[in-house]
Design an enzyme around this catalytic site. Structure first.
Site, PDB file in Angstrom:
ATOM      1  N   GLU A  43       0.859  -1.239  -0.138  1.00 30.62           N
ATOM      2  CA  GLU A  43       0.021   0.018   0.112  1.00 30.62           C
ATOM      3  C   GLU A  43       0.873   1.335   0.051  1.00 30.62           C
ATOM      4  O   GLU A  43       1.819   1.233   0.490  1.00 30.62           O
ATOM      5  CB  GLU A  43      -0.979  -0.073   1.043  1.00 30.62           C
ATOM      6  CG  GLU A  43      -0.579  -0.444   2.657  1.00 30.62           C
ATOM      7  CD  GLU A  43       0.053   0.909   3.364  1.00 30.62           C
ATOM      8  OE1 GLU A  43      -0.283   2.180   2.796  1.00 30.62           O
ATOM      9  OE2 GLU A  43       0.656   0.884   4.336  1.00 30.62           O
ATOM     10  N   GLN A  59      -5.259   5.960   0.380  1.00 28.37           N
ATOM     11  CA  GLN A  59      -4.594   4.578   0.581  1.00 28.37           C
ATOM     12  C   GLN A  59      -4.774   3.948  -0.589  1.00 28.37           C
ATOM     13  O   GLN A  59      -5.966   3.438  -0.865  1.00 28.37           O
ATOM     14  CB  GLN A  59      -5.114   4.102   1.856  1.00 28.37           C
ATOM     15  CG  GLN A  59      -4.097   2.965   1.926  1.00 28.37           C
ATOM     16  CD  GLN A  59      -4.397   2.225   3.571  1.00 28.37           C
ATOM     17  OE1 GLN A  59      -5.721   1.942   3.720  1.00 28.37           O
ATOM     18  NE2 GLN A  59      -3.199   2.032   4.341  1.00 28.37           N
ATOM     19  N   HIS A  83     -12.438   0.846   1.557  1.00 25.57           N
ATOM     20  CA  HIS A  83     -12.835   1.155   3.030  1.00 25.57           C
ATOM     21  C   HIS A  83     -12.772   2.528   3.466  1.00 25.57           C
ATOM     22  O   HIS A  83     -12.270   3.317   2.654  1.00 25.57           O
ATOM     23  CB  HIS A  83     -12.118   0.266   3.893  1.00 25.57           C
ATOM     24  CG  HIS A  83     -10.650   0.473   4.109  1.00 25.57           C
ATOM     25  ND1 HIS A  83      -9.811  -0.287   3.130  1.00 25.57           N
ATOM     26  CD2 HIS A  83      -9.928   1.321   4.597  1.00 25.57           C
ATOM     27  CE1 HIS A  83      -8.387   0.256   3.438  1.00 25.57           C
ATOM     28  NE2 HIS A  83      -8.692   1.127   4.375  1.00 25.57           N
ATOM     29  N   GLU A 133     -12.788   1.232   9.056  1.00 30.49           N
ATOM     30  CA  GLU A 133     -11.522   1.085   9.850  1.00 30.49           C
ATOM     31  C   GLU A 133     -11.359   2.238  10.765  1.00 30.49           C
ATOM     32  O   GLU A 133     -11.538   3.182  10.662  1.00 30.49           O
ATOM     33  CB  GLU A 133     -10.278   1.002   8.863  1.00 30.49           C
ATOM     34  CG  GLU A 133      -8.970   1.010   9.517  1.00 30.49           C
ATOM     35  CD  GLU A 133      -7.778   0.998   8.431  1.00 30.49           C
ATOM     36  OE1 GLU A 133      -8.129   1.068   7.266  1.00 30.49           O
ATOM     37  OE2 GLU A 133      -6.821   1.347   8.815  1.00 30.49           O
TER      38      GLU A 133
HETATM   39  C1  V0V Z   1     -16.121  -7.862   1.371  1.00 34.50           C
HETATM   40  N1  V0V Z   1     -17.561  -7.335   1.365  1.00 34.50           N
HETATM   41  C2  V0V Z   1     -17.376  -5.816   1.444  1.00 34.50           C
HETATM   42  C3  V0V Z   1     -16.011  -5.609   1.328  1.00 34.50           C
HETATM   43  N2  V0V Z   1     -15.345  -6.817   1.358  1.00 34.50           N
HETATM   44  N3  V0V Z   1     -18.475  -5.087   1.574  1.00 34.50           N
HETATM   45  C4  V0V Z   1     -17.932  -3.861   1.503  1.00 34.50           C
HETATM   46  N4  V0V Z   1     -16.713  -3.533   1.373  1.00 34.50           N
HETATM   47  C5  V0V Z   1     -15.736  -4.367   1.372  1.00 34.50           C
HETATM   48  N5  V0V Z   1     -14.460  -4.056   1.116  1.00 34.50           N
HETATM   49  C6  V0V Z   1     -18.708  -8.187   1.405  1.00 34.50           C
HETATM   50  C7  V0V Z   1     -18.603  -9.074   0.233  1.00 34.50           C
HETATM   51  O1  V0V Z   1     -19.156  -8.306  -0.935  1.00 34.50           O
HETATM   52  C8  V0V Z   1     -19.479 -10.044   0.840  1.00 34.50           C
HETATM   53  O2  V0V Z   1     -20.940  -9.787   0.669  1.00 34.50           O
HETATM   54  C9  V0V Z   1     -19.275 -10.154   2.134  1.00 34.50           C
HETATM   55  O3  V0V Z   1     -18.754  -9.062   2.678  1.00 34.50           O
HETATM   56  C10 V0V Z   1     -18.369 -11.378   2.362  1.00 34.50           C
HETATM   57  O4  V0V Z   1     -17.059 -11.066   1.489  1.00 34.50           O
HETATM   58  P1  V0V Z   1     -15.985 -12.212   1.061  1.00 34.50           P
HETATM   59  O5  V0V Z   1     -15.792 -11.746  -0.062  1.00 34.50           O
HETATM   60  O6  V0V Z   1     -16.816 -13.528   1.262  1.00 34.50           O
HETATM   61  O7  V0V Z   1     -14.828 -12.188   2.282  1.00 34.50           O
HETATM   62  P2  V0V Z   1     -14.704 -12.423   3.559  1.00 34.50           P
HETATM   63  O8  V0V Z   1     -15.992 -12.612   4.305  1.00 34.50           O
HETATM   64  O9  V0V Z   1     -13.442 -13.715   3.575  1.00 34.50           O
HETATM   65  O10 V0V Z   1     -14.020 -11.115   3.993  1.00 34.50           O
HETATM   66  C11 V0V Z   1     -14.689  -9.837   4.084  1.00 34.50           C
HETATM   67  C12 V0V Z   1     -14.015  -9.159   5.103  1.00 34.50           C
HETATM   68  C13 V0V Z   1     -12.675  -8.967   4.903  1.00 34.50           C
HETATM   69  C14 V0V Z   1     -14.706  -7.862   5.128  1.00 34.50           C
HETATM   70  C15 V0V Z   1     -14.260  -9.746   6.609  1.00 34.50           C
HETATM   71  O11 V0V Z   1     -12.307  -8.154   3.803  1.00 34.50           O
HETATM   72  C16 V0V Z   1     -11.591  -8.275   6.289  1.00 34.50           C
HETATM   73  O12 V0V Z   1     -11.420  -8.859   7.070  1.00 34.50           O
HETATM   74  N6  V0V Z   1     -11.312  -7.098   5.898  1.00 34.50           N
HETATM   75  C17 V0V Z   1     -10.597  -6.197   6.866  1.00 34.50           C
HETATM   76  C18 V0V Z   1      -9.009  -6.385   6.585  1.00 34.50           C
HETATM   77  C19 V0V Z   1      -9.010  -5.629   5.133  1.00 34.50           C
HETATM   78  O13 V0V Z   1      -9.576  -5.102   4.486  1.00 34.50           O
HETATM   79  N7  V0V Z   1      -7.330  -5.461   5.084  1.00 34.50           N
HETATM   80  C20 V0V Z   1      -6.839  -4.722   3.709  1.00 34.50           C
HETATM   81  C21 V0V Z   1      -6.639  -3.029   3.987  1.00 34.50           C
HETATM   82  P3  V0V Z   1     -21.962 -10.820  -0.173  1.00 34.50           P
HETATM   83  O14 V0V Z   1     -21.475 -10.956  -1.300  1.00 34.50           O
HETATM   84  O15 V0V Z   1     -22.045 -11.988   0.905  1.00 34.50           O
HETATM   85  O16 V0V Z   1     -23.192  -9.935  -0.024  1.00 34.50           O
HETATM   86  S1  V0V Z   1      -5.265  -2.929   4.802  1.00 34.50           S
HETATM   87  C22 V0V Z   1      -5.398  -1.467   5.618  1.00 34.50           C
HETATM   88  O17 V0V Z   1      -6.308  -0.742   5.250  1.00 34.50           O
HETATM   89  C23 V0V Z   1      -4.189  -0.938   6.219  1.00 34.50           C
HETATM   90  C24 V0V Z   1      -3.147  -1.750   6.453  1.00 34.50           C
HETATM   91  C25 V0V Z   1      -4.196   0.320   6.937  1.00 34.50           C
HETATM   92  O18 V0V Z   1      -5.000   1.272   6.696  1.00 34.50           O
HETATM   93  O19 V0V Z   1      -3.159   0.734   7.391  1.00 34.50           O
HETATM   94 CO    CO Z   2      -6.871   1.384   5.577  1.00 35.44          CO
END
Ligand code: V0V
Ligand code: CO
Length: 140
Positions: A43, A59, A83, A133
């Site tokens: 990132e 980001q 996000h 977040e």
């Molecule tokens: C997934 N979904 C979202 C989404 N990602 N909805 C809105 N915005 C998003 N970004 C929805 C997806 O369409 C599905 O909906 C449902 O959530 C389940 O998604 P999935 O594809 O089956 O995936 P999962 O369940 O394995 O994971 C989804 C979650 C995961 C949100 C739990 O992405 C997560 O843990 N994210 C948090 C960590 C992250 O994003 N890290 C990267 C950025 P339907 O289809 O069932 O309706 S790191 C960062 O920002 C940093 C380091 C920083 O700021 O410093």
């Molecule tokens: Co972030």
């Protein structure tokens, strides 16, 4: 509870190309680049503005592998806003307060975020489809 928008996270396939676009089109400047293995991303933070309660950034996020949060998002939805990160004074307190209102926390404890921040994610299904977040920046 929220002090500012700390950053908007944008998923992309090619980080270098997207940085070049944001620099040449909007004149934004990269202030940090990191690989975060735990989050599965490469990132970059591009500075947007400074305010009374801290700075705000864009980001840009490229997945390290397809089977990561951002990788899955890209394959399902394509490039775009992934996000919103809100600045909070105390991430642990914000997590407890928000969980107490019935919103699911993705993280049980704060994680390492960009530029030394402590971060925690809220489940998008409990926030109207917006992955949210919480960001506590390190004290100066
Ligand atoms: C997934 N979904 C979202 C989404 N990602 N909805 C809105 N915005 C998003 N970004 C929805 C997806 O369409 C599905 O909906 C449902 O959530 C389940 O998604 P999935 O594809 O089956 O995936 P999962 O369940 O394995 O994971 C989804 C979650 C995961 C949100 C739990 O992405 C997560 O843990 N994210 C948090 C960590 C992250 O994003 N890290 C990267 C950025 P339907 O289809 O069932 O309706 S790191 C960062 O920002 C940093 C380091 C920083 O700021 O410093
Ligand atoms: Co972030």
């Amino acid at each position: 509870m929220f002090q500012r928008i700390d950053h908007v996270g944008i998923a992309c396939h090619n980080l270098e190309e997207k940085i070049e676009f944001y620099e040449s089109t909007f004149g934004l400047v990269v202030v940090s680049r990191e690989v975060n293995e735990e989050q599965g991303v490469k990132e970059a933070m591009l500075h947007v503005a400074d305010g009374e309660h801290g700075s705000s950034y864009v980001q840009l996020l490229q997945p390290l592998h397809p089977d990561t949060a951002v990788g899955k998002y890209l394959s399902k939805r394509g490039e775009g806003v992934h996000h919103i990160g809100y600045g909070v004074a105390d991430v642990a307190k914000a997590m407890a307060d928000i969980a107490g209102k019935g919103v699911r926390l993705i993280d049980e404890r704060p994680r390492h975020g960009s530029m030394g921040a402590s971060i925690a994610f809220l489940h998008p299904k409990d926030v109207g489809g917006v992955l949210t977040e919480l960001v506590e920046t390190p004290r100066q």
